[in-house]
Motif scaffolding. Structure first.
Motif, PDB file in Angstrom:
ATOM      1  N   HIS A 135       0.851  -1.193   0.000  1.00 51.01           N
ATOM      2  CA  HIS A 135       0.000   0.000   0.000  1.00 51.01           C
ATOM      3  C   HIS A 135       0.889   1.247   0.000  1.00 51.01           C
ATOM      4  CE1 HIS A 135       0.878   0.552   4.212  1.00 51.01           C
ATOM      5  NE2 HIS A 135       0.529  -0.716   4.442  1.00 51.01           N
ATOM      6  N   ASN A 136       0.255   2.412  -0.100  1.00 48.68           N
ATOM      7  CA  ASN A 136       1.014   3.678  -0.114  1.00 48.68           C
ATOM      8  C   ASN A 136       1.877   3.780   1.138  1.00 48.68           C
ATOM      9  OD1 ASN A 136      -0.131   4.344  -2.479  1.00 48.68           O
ATOM     10  ND2 ASN A 136      -1.628   5.769  -1.643  1.00 48.68           N
ATOM     11  N   GLY A 137       3.144   4.162   0.943  1.00 54.31           N
ATOM     12  CA  GLY A 137       4.036   4.302   2.095  1.00 54.31           C
ATOM     13  C   GLY A 137       4.748   3.020   2.483  1.00 54.31           C
ATOM     14  N   SER A 138       4.553   1.957   1.696  1.00 50.90           N
ATOM     15  CA  SER A 138       5.197   0.672   2.043  1.00 50.90           C
ATOM     16  C   SER A 138       6.666   0.632   1.605  1.00 50.90           C
ATOM     17  CB  SER A 138       4.447  -0.495   1.391  1.00 50.90           C
ATOM     18  OG  SER A 138       4.476  -0.363  -0.025  1.00 50.90           O
ATOM     19  N   GLY A 139       7.075   1.585   0.740  1.00 55.50           N
ATOM     20  CA  GLY A 139       8.469   1.628   0.279  1.00 55.50           C
ATOM     21  C   GLY A 139       8.669   1.090  -1.122  1.00 55.50           C
ATOM     22  N   LYS A 140       7.573   0.669  -1.783  1.00 59.52           N
ATOM     23  CA  LYS A 140       7.744   0.005  -3.083  1.00 59.52           C
ATOM     24  C   LYS A 140       8.277   0.947  -4.177  1.00 59.52           C
ATOM     25  CE  LYS A 140       2.825   0.158  -4.428  1.00 59.52           C
ATOM     26  NZ  LYS A 140       2.446   1.231  -3.505  1.00 59.52           N
ATOM     27  N   SER A 141       7.764   2.185  -4.220  1.00 58.09           N
ATOM     28  CA  SER A 141       8.255   3.126  -5.246  1.00 58.09           C
ATOM     29  C   SER A 141       9.677   3.574  -4.939  1.00 58.09           C
ATOM     30  CB  SER A 141       7.347   4.352  -5.335  1.00 58.09           C
ATOM     31  OG  SER A 141       6.163   4.000  -6.010  1.00 58.09           O
ATOM     32  N   THR A 142       9.983   3.723  -3.658  1.00 53.15           N
ATOM     33  CA  THR A 142      11.352   4.106  -3.263  1.00 53.15           C
ATOM     34  C   THR A 142      12.329   3.009  -3.689  1.00 53.15           C
ATOM     35  OG1 THR A 142      10.425   5.261  -1.359  1.00 53.15           O
ATOM     36  CG2 THR A 142      12.786   4.830  -1.311  1.00 53.15           C
ATOM     37  N   LEU A 143      11.940   1.746  -3.467  1.00 47.07           N
ATOM     38  CA  LEU A 143      12.803   0.631  -3.887  1.00 47.07           C
ATOM     39  C   LEU A 143      12.976   0.638  -5.404  1.00 47.07           C
ATOM     40  CD1 LEU A 143      14.375  -1.927  -2.974  1.00 47.07           C
ATOM     41  CD2 LEU A 143      12.278  -3.234  -3.416  1.00 47.07           C
ATOM     42  N   ALA A 144      11.870   0.873  -6.136  1.00 47.39           N
ATOM     43  CA  ALA A 144      11.927   0.876  -7.610  1.00 47.39           C
ATOM     44  C   ALA A 144      12.936   1.910  -8.120  1.00 47.39           C
ATOM     45  CB  ALA A 144      10.543   1.174  -8.182  1.00 47.39           C
ATOM     46  N   LYS A 145      12.970   3.072  -7.470  1.00 45.78           N
ATOM     47  CA  LYS A 145      13.878   4.136  -7.939  1.00 45.78           C
ATOM     48  C   LYS A 145      15.353   3.791  -7.695  1.00 45.78           C
ATOM     49  CE  LYS A 145      10.646   8.013  -7.761  1.00 45.78           C
ATOM     50  NZ  LYS A 145       9.479   7.718  -6.916  1.00 45.78           N
ATOM     51  N   HIS A 146      15.615   2.789  -6.857  1.00 44.10           N
ATOM     52  CA  HIS A 146      16.998   2.314  -6.687  1.00 44.10           C
ATOM     53  C   HIS A 146      17.431   1.436  -7.873  1.00 44.10           C
ATOM     54  CE1 HIS A 146      16.531   3.599  -2.519  1.00 44.10           C
ATOM     55  NE2 HIS A 146      17.821   3.452  -2.374  1.00 44.10           N
ATOM     56  N   MET A 147      16.450   0.925  -8.622  1.00 42.59           N
ATOM     57  CA  MET A 147      16.771  -0.083  -9.644  1.00 42.59           C
ATOM     58  C   MET A 147      17.313   0.524 -10.927  1.00 42.59           C
ATOM     59  SD  MET A 147      13.645  -2.734  -9.064  1.00 42.59           S
ATOM     60  CE  MET A 147      13.382  -3.505  -7.448  1.00 42.59           C
ATOM     61  N   ASN A 148      17.233   1.858 -11.062  1.00 38.83           N
ATOM     62  CA  ASN A 148      17.976   2.476 -12.168  1.00 38.83           C
ATOM     63  C   ASN A 148      18.737   3.708 -11.672  1.00 38.83           C
ATOM     64  OD1 ASN A 148      16.005   4.439 -12.049  1.00 38.83           O
ATOM     65  ND2 ASN A 148      15.835   4.651 -14.264  1.00 38.83           N
ATOM     66  N   ALA A 149      19.108   3.651 -10.385  1.00 42.84           N
ATOM     67  CA  ALA A 149      19.997   4.649  -9.769  1.00 42.84           C
ATOM     68  C   ALA A 149      19.401   6.053  -9.714  1.00 42.84           C
ATOM     69  CB  ALA A 149      21.360   4.668 -10.484  1.00 42.84           C
ATOM     70  N   LEU A 150      18.073   6.168  -9.722  1.00 39.24           N
ATOM     71  CA  LEU A 150      17.465   7.467  -9.443  1.00 39.24           C
ATOM     72  C   LEU A 150      17.671   7.812  -7.974  1.00 39.24           C
ATOM     73  CD1 LEU A 150      14.056   7.577 -11.361  1.00 39.24           C
ATOM     74  CD2 LEU A 150      16.091   8.928 -11.796  1.00 39.24           C
ATOM     75  N   LEU A 151      17.676   6.771  -7.136  1.00 41.90           N
ATOM     76  CA  LEU A 151      18.052   6.936  -5.722  1.00 41.90           C
ATOM     77  C   LEU A 151      19.220   5.997  -5.436  1.00 41.90           C
ATOM     78  CD1 LEU A 151      14.563   6.881  -3.895  1.00 41.90           C
ATOM     79  CD2 LEU A 151      15.977   8.895  -4.386  1.00 41.90           C
ATOM     80  N   PRO A 179      16.723  -1.140 -23.711  1.00 39.21           N
ATOM     81  CA  PRO A 179      17.078  -1.568 -22.359  1.00 39.21           C
ATOM     82  C   PRO A 179      16.961  -3.075 -22.215  1.00 39.21           C
ATOM     83  CG  PRO A 179      14.800  -0.881 -22.393  1.00 39.21           C
ATOM     84  CD  PRO A 179      15.323  -0.695 -23.792  1.00 39.21           C
ATOM     85  N   ASN A 180      17.568  -3.641 -21.183  1.00 42.92           N
ATOM     86  CA  ASN A 180      17.386  -5.063 -20.853  1.00 42.92           C
ATOM     87  C   ASN A 180      16.257  -5.224 -19.844  1.00 42.92           C
ATOM     88  OD1 ASN A 180      20.467  -4.422 -21.165  1.00 42.92           O
ATOM     89  ND2 ASN A 180      20.173  -6.494 -21.906  1.00 42.92           N
ATOM     90  N   CYS A 181      15.896  -4.105 -19.202  1.00 43.78           N
ATOM     91  CA  CYS A 181      14.947  -4.165 -18.096  1.00 43.78           C
ATOM     92  C   CYS A 181      14.140  -2.865 -18.092  1.00 43.78           C
ATOM     93  CB  CYS A 181      15.746  -4.294 -16.788  1.00 43.78           C
ATOM     94  SG  CYS A 181      14.771  -4.122 -15.294  1.00 43.78           S
ATOM     95  N   ILE A 182      12.837  -2.961 -17.792  1.00 43.65           N
ATOM     96  CA  ILE A 182      12.036  -1.740 -17.619  1.00 43.65           C
ATOM     97  C   ILE A 182      11.315  -1.830 -16.279  1.00 43.65           C
ATOM     98  CG2 ILE A 182      10.253  -0.211 -18.554  1.00 43.65           C
ATOM     99  CD1 ILE A 182      10.752  -1.354 -21.314  1.00 43.65           C
ATOM    100  N   ILE A 183      11.420  -0.755 -15.504  1.00 43.81           N
ATOM    101  CA  ILE A 183      10.757  -0.669 -14.209  1.00 43.81           C
ATOM    102  C   ILE A 183       9.546   0.247 -14.393  1.00 43.81           C
ATOM    103  CG2 ILE A 183      11.019   0.039 -11.793  1.00 43.81           C
ATOM    104  CD1 ILE A 183      14.235  -0.284 -13.305  1.00 43.81           C
ATOM    105  N   PHE A 184       8.372  -0.271 -14.062  1.00 39.54           N
ATOM    106  CA  PHE A 184       7.132   0.490 -14.211  1.00 39.54           C
ATOM    107  C   PHE A 184       6.618   0.864 -12.827  1.00 39.54           C
ATOM    108  CE2 PHE A 184       7.426  -2.099 -18.011  1.00 39.54           C
ATOM    109  CZ  PHE A 184       6.978  -1.260 -19.031  1.00 39.54           C
ATOM    110  N   ASP A 185       6.576   2.171 -12.555  1.00 41.40           N
ATOM    111  CA  ASP A 185       6.116   2.629 -11.239  1.00 41.40           C
ATOM    112  C   ASP A 185       4.647   3.059 -11.343  1.00 41.40           C
ATOM    113  OD1 ASP A 185       5.900   3.425  -8.662  1.00 41.40           O
ATOM    114  OD2 ASP A 185       7.334   5.065  -8.778  1.00 41.40           O
TER     115      ASP A 185
END
Length: 281
Positions: free
Chosen positions: A45-61, A164-170
């Motif tokens: 759910h919102n605030g669970s950390g899923k989008s934050t984790l996703a942004k690590h997968m292409n070095a946005l974070l 790309p080899n991978c696409i992350i969909f947020d």
């Protein structure tokens, strides 16, 4: 070469300190390996950390602790940053924020142009990407006149043109109507199955998660469950406890069981439910 597309090793991410001088831990010691060619869904759910984790997968974070590797490259090492973003593209929630040009084919060409790809190769990649998302006949159109689902498919084509080899969909379907959502999910499934591109899909629509090879569930910054859609959604009470739904047919099977009708609780789709109901004596 690593057989994993993405590896998260004890990843921690803390947001900056707030007024009370507390740093919020958004991702808390997450271990996760994503295989090449896999279709992985991340739920929470919102605030669970899923989008934050996703942004690590292409070095946005970048992690506050632990490590993230994309195709074996450490996201914290600055010399790899462009290669990493080339290998792992990202599609966000709002298609309007991702469109930069006034003609569809120019928008799709934007990424490869920035990578310094030869013009003749760009032409080939743009046509190829638009065919893949079934939007080739719209190549001369103005993106702002398209539907939400079509705009999101253009955004996907723009990433595909960068090879790309991978696409992350947020949460790519959060702002779309049901038919737009279907278009986008069909496109995602297609590029995974037919072109072998690794997919990480962050969503809160359970019906989209049914399509995955594997689901991981996040709550309060931690991974709390992982497994096939059938395995995850059979834990109806756990999912409800953390504020998540399950697919409607799984929910129906759960309720029927509770009211004394003995049917398989691992049902995911309408077709499966119809088959099971037809077999009831």
């Amino acid at each position: 070469m690593s057989k994993n597309m993405i590896e998260c090793k004890k990843v921690i991410y803390k947001y900056e300190k707030n007024e009370e001088n507390n740093a919020k831990i958004a991702v808390n010691e997450v271990d996760l390996d994503i295989k090449k060619g896999e279709f992985l869904v991340v739920l929470g759910h919102n605030g669970s950390g899923k989008s934050t984790l996703a942004k690590h997968m292409n070095a946005l974070l970048l992690p506050s602790g632990g490590k993230v590797y994309v195709d074996g490259m450490d996201t914290c090492s600055s010399e790899h940053i462009w290669q990493i973003r080339n290998k792992a593209g990202m599609v966000f929630q709002n298609p309007d924020n991702q469109i930069v040009a006034t003609i569809v084919e120019e928008d799709v060409a934007f990424g490869p142009e920035n990578l310094g790809v030869e013009p003749s190769e760009i032409r080939k990649r743009v046509d190829d990407a638009l065919h893949k998302v079934k939007m080739y006949e719209y190549r001369k159109h103005a993106p702002h006149l398209l539907s939400g689902g079509q705009k999101q498919r253009i955004a996907i084509a723009g990433i595909l043109a960068m090879r790309p080899n991978c696409i992350i969909f947020d949460e790519p379907t959060a702002m779309l109507d049901p038919s737009g959502r279907r278009e986008v999910i069909d496109t995602i499934k297609d590029i995974n199955k037919n072109y072998g591109i690794t997919i990480v899909l962050i969503t809160h629509y359970m019906e989209e998660a049914v399509e995955a090879d594997r689901i991981v569930v996040m709550d309060k910054g931690k991974l709390i469950m992982e497994g096939t859609p059938r395995k995850i959604f059979s834990n109806v009470s756990v999912m409800k406890e953390i504020g998540l739904d399950v697919p409607q047919m799984t929910e129906l099977a759960y309720e029927l069981n509770k009211s004394g009708i003995n049917i398989d609780s691992n049902i995911l789709t309408i077709d499966e439910m119809v088959n099971v109901l037809c077999q009831l004596k």
